[in-house]
Design an enzyme around this catalytic site. Sequence first.
Site, PDB file in Angstrom:
ATOM      1  N   CYS A 180      81.419 -29.284 -71.292  1.00  0.00           N
ATOM      2  CA  CYS A 180      82.295 -29.008 -70.145  1.00  0.00           C
ATOM      3  C   CYS A 180      82.107 -27.634 -69.509  1.00  0.00           C
ATOM      4  CB  CYS A 180      83.753 -29.168 -70.572  1.00  0.00           C
ATOM      5  SG  CYS A 180      84.139 -30.751 -71.345  1.00  0.00           S
ATOM      6  N   LYS A 205      91.778 -29.746 -63.908  1.00  0.00           N
ATOM      7  CA  LYS A 205      90.870 -29.047 -64.803  1.00  0.00           C
ATOM      8  C   LYS A 205      89.778 -28.324 -64.018  1.00  0.00           C
ATOM      9  CE  LYS A 205      88.070 -29.854 -68.934  1.00  0.00           C
ATOM     10  NZ  LYS A 205      87.629 -30.848 -69.930  1.00  0.00           N
TER      11      LYS A 205
END
Length: 518
Positions: free
Chosen positions: A62, A110
């Site tokens: 990520c 996010k």
Amino acid sequence: MAGSFSLSRSHTSQRSLPCPLLSKDGRLTFYPGSQVVKLPFINFMKARGTSFLNAYTNSPICCPSRAAMWSGLFTHLTESWNNFKGLDPNYTTWMDIMEKHGYRTQKFGKVDYTSGHHSISNRVEAWTRDVAFLLRQEGRPVVNLMPKRTKIRVMEEDWENTDRAVNWLRKEGINYSQPFVLYLGLNLPHPYPSPSSGENFGSSTFHTSPYWLKKVSYGAIKVPKWSPLSEMHPIDYYSSYTKNCTGKFTEKEIKNIRAFYYAMCAETDAMLGEIILALRQLDLLQKTIVIYTSDHGELAMEHRQFYKMSMYEASAHVPLLIMGPGIKANVQVSNVVSLVDIYPTMLDIAGIPLPQNLSGYSLLPLSSEMFKNEHKLKNLHPAWILSEFHGCNVNASTYMLRTNQWKYIAYSDGASVLPQLFDLSSDPDELTNIATKFPEITCSLDQKLRSIINYPKVSASVHQYNKEQFIKWKQSVGQNYSTVIANLRWHQDWLKEPRKYESAIDQWLKTRTDANKF
């Protein structure tokens, strides 16, 4: 894993929406993956825009991936080595530049390009991966089906952020006289943490409801072939072992994991649909450029693994679609591209001059109707992409050079671990490593890789960073560090022979690492 949407209007009074959606296998956006699960809004974008068939993450995890996407720089340049070391909080991103040029900007959900979620277990595991012992994760990939058959909003936090983005468009975006950029970051279709064992159990549960599962063609799900454990590449074996995937799995278990993952993708597609429908209702769709992509993929039991952290296609190959005014419709681009191309593409859409130091290239020449000459297009983006990984679950820094036909993967210093070479044209499942069979091709690709990145030097720098971070952590917990490390979720054997492992740690810390020699 997470996703994002961004809206901006260029100097030509167009609005543009990049939608990076993380943790989705890029192969799902084109044949044959599209036969497994219904993705109506992905198909909507395919028909009305340009699909990049060979788009890749620059780091299959990520935070480092997002750092590359938001900075336009390769991972070794940002030094975002793992999921808790990203860009400096004050780093100037493409959105910052667009804001300075008069764009109204907004982010929801996010983001994770400065730091991502990472437990102490993951951190210590990443730092000590050079030590000669295996780290077993207790988590095992499982599935969890919600009993309520009509449950649509399984990932409630993502839906809340999607609602916030839609409301922003309706209440604020529609009223702006200046151009704007909207970014929405999602977690789906990431496996969920297993709640029964707490945060330290790991994100290992594929979670959905019957509503989404019925959109998956169970009979079309392919059960991936696995190499015998004894024949696995040593790095792959380490990854499979630390992910606790070396045990026995029934065919039903494997198919269920993959089915639930596809169902999670269907839920993600519906969130994309909420944005597209809102744009249409507000009469903004014809003025908006939409970009949909992902930070990495999901192995979903391919190569005896789940999660990401791998250069195999399921992990490193991401979706990338662009739709909007001036973008070619129903076009598939086979050129290899990567997420560092998002930064220059965003600025190019806005008509902002591109900085000279970027690792990426604008994708507009490959997707815009303004560019017609196919011969010239071939020279507007290199015929290769670079991806690298330096985090947990892999015990050597990993580097992938992807060209039109070949995927070359080098490890560590290029000598201590054998490389891998796959011919994706004849071996799309990446089951046969032909690096030793074709030494001339292997050597040529390695030379090309070294011309792009001095990867032995980068590996040495990461080794040194890992030692420094481990020493800081060790000092922070004091004399009882061995007790602490023994009770982390991934090292159940430490308690049995603590002195053995302490000695291995001490020996590792004494080993000299000198990046300058490279």
